[in-house]
Design a protein around this motif. Sequence first.
Motif, PDB file in Angstrom:
ATOM      1  N   GLN A 208       0.830  -1.200   0.000  1.00  0.00           N
ATOM      2  CA  GLN A 208       0.000   0.000   0.000  1.00  0.00           C
ATOM      3  C   GLN A 208       0.862   1.247   0.000  1.00  0.00           C
ATOM      4  OE1 GLN A 208      -3.137  -0.071  -0.754  1.00  0.00           O
ATOM      5  NE2 GLN A 208      -2.600  -2.246  -0.881  1.00  0.00           N
ATOM      6  N   GLN A 209       1.979   1.150   0.737  1.00  0.00           N
ATOM      7  CA  GLN A 209       2.897   2.280   0.766  1.00  0.00           C
ATOM      8  C   GLN A 209       3.471   2.527  -0.625  1.00  0.00           C
ATOM      9  OE1 GLN A 209       6.694   1.980   2.992  1.00  0.00           O
ATOM     10  NE2 GLN A 209       5.988   3.870   3.965  1.00  0.00           N
ATOM     11  N   ALA A 210       3.879   1.463  -1.262  1.00  0.00           N
ATOM     12  CA  ALA A 210       4.404   1.598  -2.622  1.00  0.00           C
ATOM     13  C   ALA A 210       3.359   2.255  -3.519  1.00  0.00           C
ATOM     14  CB  ALA A 210       4.807   0.238  -3.156  1.00  0.00           C
ATOM     15  N   ALA A 211       2.139   1.796  -3.380  1.00  0.00           N
ATOM     16  CA  ALA A 211       1.066   2.335  -4.215  1.00  0.00           C
ATOM     17  C   ALA A 211       0.830   3.818  -3.921  1.00  0.00           C
ATOM     18  CB  ALA A 211      -0.218   1.539  -3.974  1.00  0.00           C
ATOM     19  N   ARG A 212       0.920   4.174  -2.639  1.00  0.00           N
ATOM     20  CA  ARG A 212       0.640   5.565  -2.256  1.00  0.00           C
ATOM     21  C   ARG A 212       1.712   6.520  -2.748  1.00  0.00           C
ATOM     22  NH1 ARG A 212      -0.988   3.385   2.767  1.00  0.00           N
ATOM     23  NH2 ARG A 212       1.091   3.724   3.629  1.00  0.00           N
ATOM     24  N   ILE A 213       2.994   6.130  -2.591  1.00  0.00           N
ATOM     25  CA  ILE A 213       4.036   7.140  -2.737  1.00  0.00           C
ATOM     26  C   ILE A 213       4.872   7.019  -4.003  1.00  0.00           C
ATOM     27  CG2 ILE A 213       4.288   7.521  -0.259  1.00  0.00           C
ATOM     28  CD1 ILE A 213       6.755   5.737  -0.367  1.00  0.00           C
ATOM     29  N   SER A 214       4.863   5.888  -4.660  1.00  0.00           N
ATOM     30  CA  SER A 214       5.850   5.747  -5.735  1.00  0.00           C
ATOM     31  C   SER A 214       5.260   6.074  -7.097  1.00  0.00           C
ATOM     32  CB  SER A 214       6.437   4.335  -5.726  1.00  0.00           C
ATOM     33  OG  SER A 214       5.438   3.405  -6.085  1.00  0.00           O
ATOM     34  N   ASP A 215       6.175   6.440  -7.983  1.00  0.00           N
ATOM     35  CA  ASP A 215       5.786   6.706  -9.355  1.00  0.00           C
ATOM     36  C   ASP A 215       6.010   5.467 -10.208  1.00  0.00           C
ATOM     37  OD1 ASP A 215       5.304   9.611  -9.000  1.00  0.00           O
ATOM     38  OD2 ASP A 215       7.432   9.538  -8.444  1.00  0.00           O
ATOM     39  N   ARG A 216       7.099   4.757  -9.899  1.00  0.00           N
ATOM     40  CA  ARG A 216       7.387   3.523 -10.620  1.00  0.00           C
ATOM     41  C   ARG A 216       7.662   2.435  -9.595  1.00  0.00           C
ATOM     42  NH1 ARG A 216       8.866   3.576 -15.785  1.00  0.00           N
ATOM     43  NH2 ARG A 216      10.588   2.074 -15.539  1.00  0.00           N
ATOM     44  N   THR A 217       7.346   1.209  -9.941  1.00  0.00           N
ATOM     45  CA  THR A 217       7.535   0.101  -9.004  1.00  0.00           C
ATOM     46  C   THR A 217       8.224  -1.057  -9.726  1.00  0.00           C
ATOM     47  OG1 THR A 217       5.565   0.712  -7.776  1.00  0.00           O
ATOM     48  CG2 THR A 217       6.366  -1.524  -7.457  1.00  0.00           C
ATOM     49  N   ALA A 218       9.170  -1.685  -8.990  1.00  0.00           N
ATOM     50  CA  ALA A 218       9.801  -2.890  -9.527  1.00  0.00           C
ATOM     51  C   ALA A 218       9.456  -4.035  -8.597  1.00  0.00           C
ATOM     52  CB  ALA A 218      11.311  -2.712  -9.597  1.00  0.00           C
ATOM     53  N   PHE A 219       9.082  -5.177  -9.177  1.00  0.00           N
ATOM     54  CA  PHE A 219       8.768  -6.349  -8.365  1.00  0.00           C
ATOM     55  C   PHE A 219       9.920  -7.351  -8.469  1.00  0.00           C
ATOM     56  CE2 PHE A 219       6.703 -10.652  -8.331  1.00  0.00           C
ATOM     57  CZ  PHE A 219       6.641 -10.719  -6.945  1.00  0.00           C
ATOM     58  N   PHE A 220      10.484  -7.658  -7.317  1.00  0.00           N
ATOM     59  CA  PHE A 220      11.618  -8.586  -7.250  1.00  0.00           C
ATOM     60  C   PHE A 220      11.134  -9.949  -6.784  1.00  0.00           C
ATOM     61  CE2 PHE A 220      15.783  -6.399  -7.512  1.00  0.00           C
ATOM     62  CZ  PHE A 220      15.337  -5.094  -7.692  1.00  0.00           C
ATOM     63  N   LEU A 221      11.717 -10.981  -7.380  1.00  0.00           N
ATOM     64  CA  LEU A 221      11.422 -12.337  -6.895  1.00  0.00           C
ATOM     65  C   LEU A 221      12.634 -13.205  -7.150  1.00  0.00           C
ATOM     66  CD1 LEU A 221       9.088 -13.980  -5.639  1.00  0.00           C
ATOM     67  CD2 LEU A 221       8.498 -14.686  -7.960  1.00  0.00           C
ATOM     68  N   HIS A 222      13.115 -13.869  -6.115  1.00  0.00           N
ATOM     69  CA  HIS A 222      14.275 -14.760  -6.234  1.00  0.00           C
ATOM     70  C   HIS A 222      15.445 -14.108  -6.949  1.00  0.00           C
ATOM     71  CE1 HIS A 222      11.503 -17.561  -4.675  1.00  0.00           C
ATOM     72  NE2 HIS A 222      10.833 -17.754  -5.797  1.00  0.00           N
ATOM     73  N   GLY A 223      15.705 -12.853  -6.661  1.00  0.00           N
ATOM     74  CA  GLY A 223      16.874 -12.183  -7.222  1.00  0.00           C
ATOM     75  C   GLY A 223      16.683 -11.685  -8.640  1.00  0.00           C
ATOM     76  N   GLU A 224      15.481 -11.778  -9.121  1.00  0.00           N
ATOM     77  CA  GLU A 224      15.237 -11.278 -10.477  1.00  0.00           C
ATOM     78  C   GLU A 224      14.212 -10.164 -10.430  1.00  0.00           C
ATOM     79  OE1 GLU A 224      14.943 -14.417 -13.791  1.00  0.00           O
ATOM     80  OE2 GLU A 224      14.563 -15.456 -11.892  1.00  0.00           O
ATOM     81  N   VAL A 225      14.304  -9.231 -11.400  1.00  0.00           N
ATOM     82  CA  VAL A 225      13.244  -8.239 -11.519  1.00  0.00           C
ATOM     83  C   VAL A 225      12.188  -8.849 -12.442  1.00  0.00           C
ATOM     84  CG1 VAL A 225      12.646  -5.922 -12.237  1.00  0.00           C
ATOM     85  CG2 VAL A 225      14.892  -6.386 -11.259  1.00  0.00           C
ATOM     86  N   VAL A 226      11.062  -9.146 -11.849  1.00  0.00           N
ATOM     87  CA  VAL A 226      10.000  -9.783 -12.622  1.00  0.00           C
ATOM     88  C   VAL A 226       9.357  -8.775 -13.549  1.00  0.00           C
ATOM     89  CG1 VAL A 226       7.748 -10.907 -12.457  1.00  0.00           C
ATOM     90  CG2 VAL A 226       9.586 -11.519 -10.863  1.00  0.00           C
TER      91      VAL A 226
END
Lengths: 252, 543
Positions: A208-226
């Motif tokens: 929710q914090q990411a959604a509130r404040i960020s302009d761009r978001t990166a999702f990480f999983l197992h050391g990779e940017v998904v």
Amino acid sequence: MTDEAKLRIRGLDLHYGEVQALKKVDMDIVPNAVTAFIGPSGCGKTTFLKTLNRMIDLIPGATVTGTVLYDGRDVYGDYDVIELRKRIGMVFQKPNPFPMSIFDNVAYGPRVHGMKGRRSLEETVERSLKRAALWGEVSDRLHKPALGLSGGQQQRLCIARLLAVEPDVLLMDEPSSALDPISTAKIEDLLEELKKLYTIVIVTHNMQQAARISDRTAFFLHGEVVEMRSTEEMFFKPKDKRTEDYISGRFG
Amino acid sequence: MESNGSTENHRKVRRMDAAATSVLWASAAFTIGILLCIVGYIVFRGLVSDNRRSYEVIGRGAPSFPLPDGGEGVVIVNRSLRLADLTLEDVRSLLGGETASWGLLSGQDLDVVPVALRDGQGDGTLSFAAATLRKDGAEEVVRAVEAAPGAVGFLRADILPPEAARRVKVIPVRSIAIAVDPAVMELTDGRRLASVDEAVLKDLFTGRIANWKSVGGPDLPVRVFRLEPATVESRGFRGLALDGADWAATAAVQPDARTLLRAVASTPGAVGFVPYAEAAGNAAVKLLPVERREIRPNLTLSFFLEEPKRAGKVGGVSTIIGNTLLMILLTLLMATPIGVGAAVYLTEYARQGPLVRILRFGTETLAGIPSIIFGLFGYIVFVGAFHWGIGLLSGTLTVTMMILPTIVRTAEEAIKAVPASHREGSLALGATRWQTVTRVVLRAASPGILTGVILGIGRAIGETAALIFTMGTDYRSIQGLLSSARVLSVHLYILVKEGISFDKAFATAMILIVVILAVNFTATRLIGRMHFMQTTGGGRHDG
């Protein structure tokens, strides 16, 4: 967009001894915006954050390959690490003010970079505390111990301490995870203001914090940017199945 | 049934708990009690000198003493002298020029300046050979005694100016001796009466002791002889020794001293009092020493301020205190930077491998090694191989070696206790490692480091064994880096070992305790101030 990237990361691998923690990360981080990294624990987002200003150097056994270009210069090349960290500052998960007075905390950075003279230090301290929205609360007790502040105040003091060295990029590692909701709200408001002047990268557990404040978001999983996209797209129209699963809470 | 059993169990546990608590309480009380006893005893002996001394010549309770011509004499001394009284013998040798220094009489390092009147103002028994003889009357004697610090003067009591007591000290002169039949002090049955207590003396003359056996002498009846009640000795003796009590009914009265001595010499078990001047040199009688308990302040300001003289028997310890502080200061100047530097290297810079582990084990071992071994090392290396001789430099370096492990170990622990987040915070601001260590880590670790330094000071102040062979025993002020210098602990050791003075030894011990207290107190205050920034500074302000 890519042309004006503040930080350009290409093919970044990171190993902790035998274990690979980051796999071929490519990313562009744009200026004057908040970029958020989300992902489950142990996915490598904090590790990745630490590679950006080479705080990863402090961890024994960590080896980095690939390039991180900051304003076109390779961070792992001939870049002076002191200069790099002055330009790309970091705020930690747990507030870590030094055991000194509030004033000395904020003046620490300028002092180690050679600023002398009472007047200029005072001006810097005041400006930094004002930018960190803390001046009103502490202006009458600048020479009291910094550890006497509340957790939220301490974290804003750490931000002020960072701003005092006039950085360009602010890296924030879950800056509000140790704080109560009211303090968290204050930090979030502060980020909204700060992104006008700085490039901000924030790691958060709180979607929710990411959604509130960020302009761009990166999702990480197992050391990779998904997946990495504008925050709106990311939360409303994720492209990858795994992103959708994570956002909808299916990861637990 | 089961609930009963569990209640029983509860009760048992609670009883065990109570028993454990009382055992712990007892151990704590025992430890603290013992420590308090030790410190209390040293402080008491340091402050109060309480000795039994025996004298052949006793006082008669008046400042003046009888002269053979029937007159009275007084002895006056300069106000700076610390004297309770003098014997007639002392006066004789002081005025006769045989005693040159006050050292043994008052414990002060002052030269004796004898002052007395000429013509007929003295008397035959005193020899004034070396005395500065004065013609012009008592006033001049008083003025001369007032002016010179070590002056001692003799006057007839009738010409002593009435206001003299304010300008000079009138010193009571002990002039009476106890003469006994020599058989009383002979060795019988492996016992020998060497002296009697003041209280025993009273019992002897009031007739409460009938046989010498009851005071440790031979089996002889006590026969008391006394002088005419009208004589000055008789009046004075009754006032002083008998507290005004009545003479023994059996006491035989003698008209004068000579007759009395003859009677004592010829009567088994006889005891009597006479003017010392009469009894001295009389081989037919023996003089019975009288024991007196002397309680005096021991550690006085002058002990701090005066220099030691005559092997420490006389004077104070001012130069030794100075030497000790200088030694501590130099030791700290050497040990603190080296020790903290080593600790910083071992914790912040060195790779934490087997080598560091070995080094750490080494410092730990060194911290527990007996100091005499460091002393031996210092003696072989600094004194011998480097040819620095026994002196300040060798001693200081030896003590530095000795306290380094303590400082390194505590500094290491203090540095390790600084949270990693402080270092990260500093490095993330672009500070160098050196800046981080000096400005954040050492600052945060400073209370702990200071604790180590205090432990080191404590060890250094108390150090004796390592210093005797490396720093020496010269109690004068340090002249240079290579000059031998005595410190408090070594002084204490020598005072006791050489049997110089237990009073001085306890006074020195007291000063050692005071110095250590002062160091600890200052350090606690300092640590408190350093800690201030590491605390919340009182009262959180939430916002």
